[in-house]
Design an enzyme around this catalytic site. Sequence first.
Site, PDB file in Angstrom:
ATOM      1  N   LYS A 142      65.259  -4.876 -34.610  1.00 45.59           N
ATOM      2  CA  LYS A 142      65.993  -3.840 -35.350  1.00 45.59           C
ATOM      3  C   LYS A 142      66.679  -4.365 -36.603  1.00 45.59           C
ATOM      4  CE  LYS A 142      66.496  -0.254 -31.965  1.00 45.59           C
ATOM      5  NZ  LYS A 142      66.058  -0.828 -30.670  1.00 45.59           N
TER       6      LYS A 142
ATOM      7  N   GLU B 230      73.211   6.151 -35.794  1.00 44.25           N
ATOM      8  CA  GLU B 230      73.238   6.638 -34.409  1.00 44.25           C
ATOM      9  C   GLU B 230      72.776   5.483 -33.529  1.00 44.25           C
ATOM     10  OE1 GLU B 230      70.588   6.880 -36.304  1.00 44.25           O
ATOM     11  OE2 GLU B 230      69.120   6.023 -34.908  1.00 44.25           O
TER      12      GLU B 230
ATOM     13  N   SER C  83      59.530  -7.366 -28.536  1.00 43.34           N
ATOM     14  CA  SER C  83      60.499  -6.733 -29.445  1.00 43.34           C
ATOM     15  C   SER C  83      61.940  -7.203 -29.275  1.00 43.34           C
ATOM     16  CB  SER C  83      60.430  -5.217 -29.299  1.00 43.34           C
ATOM     17  OG  SER C  83      60.664  -4.826 -27.959  1.00 43.34           O
TER      18      SER C  83
END
Length: 408
Positions: A100, A122, A388
């Site tokens: 991310k 968010e 990930s």
Amino acid sequence: MSNTNAVNTTIYKYHPDQDGFYGPFGGAYIPEMLHANVAELQEVYLSIIQEPGFKQEFDELLRDYVGRPSPLYLAKKLSAKYNANIYLKREDLNHTGAHKINNTIGQILLAKRLKKKRIIAETGAGQHGVATATVCALMGLECFVYMGAVDIERQAPNVARMKMLGATVIPAVSGSKTLKDATNEAIRDWINNAENTHYIIGSAIGPHPYPDMVTRFQSVISEEIKWQLQQKTGKDHPDYLVACVGGGSNAAGAFYHYLHDDRVQLILAEAAGLGIDSGESAATSILGTEGIIHGCMTLLMQTDDGQIVEPYSLSAGLDYPGIGPMHAHLITSKRAKVHAATDDEAMQAVIELSKEEGIIPALETAHALAILDRLDLSKEDNVVVCLSGRGDKDLNTFITYLEERNGK
Ligand SMILES: *Cc1c(COP(=O)(O)O)cnc(C)c1O
């Protein structure tokens, strides 16, 4: 990042057109009050992120702050077990523990160039909130993170992290008090503060240009896979490329440079939760139908009269009721194939990778590992799995799961 022209849809049919459509999916379905902000982004995002100065700052931060390139690791025991060469793309080794941060670094640099003073985001499990709070601390911008009140309870360590980093965490108390509600409140904030605020969306979702913008920031993953595979195997492409999908940003980044390379089979792993037909699932593309959510046309879980169905997965990062529009297009046009893994299958994969390779993966990531046995692999096949994120954030979930299982 690629300099590929996004509007050349005849050759690059899996890239969006000028209006952000991937086939029938995508677009920008937004309230009038957001029009000026979204239109500004649509107009400038490509020229800003392709500017040499931007690229240089982005690349430097990815290298010196995030720790890129992330390694590509040949997992020998997994390879023996699945009878193929299994390579793990180690996004779990990035600063803050997942892919991310690639996106939040890109978007904070964009926000600075747009002269925005205030950042909103968010978050569901808190991973995107942490990645956003991190880059806001780095750049000295004010940070407000919307998070469902239920998730604030469930994900206390990430809430503490965001606060340490100087962010304000705002509870979303409407609806089911989870990610979808946090997103609604972030959009409301953006409407009220459109002038000075940039909204950092955490996945390849939302109105155009977000899905394409986030995908381009994440595309560093496949850019690296190309040269790393070339060095290790003498070929710059894998036979299979596997990634888990919530909104779809790690998958989009891992696929990007292979979208139009037919030698590569693209495989997505969704969260089946307690089972696809159990009523407690987040297998969005399998159970979803066309509809609009958070500004884009895509596949989403909804009732016959268009009410969003609450998704369920043990992994907080995969329980989003929709899927990014690029993936909706890849799946419906049969370019990508989807498999779904249940909570139990994902937990088995967590335990396996921990014990066999000494790597504790995030629960989201484990869904990608859990479907490897469904692929028709042979000894010469090279498989890349996008790892990930790391599992530290999920330790409580793992411990509770194992205690319950042993108690049965
Ligand atoms: C958030 C998250 C995901 C799901 O998000 P995508 O946008 O689909 O990539 C997957 N893995 C990890 C580790 C995450 O933190």
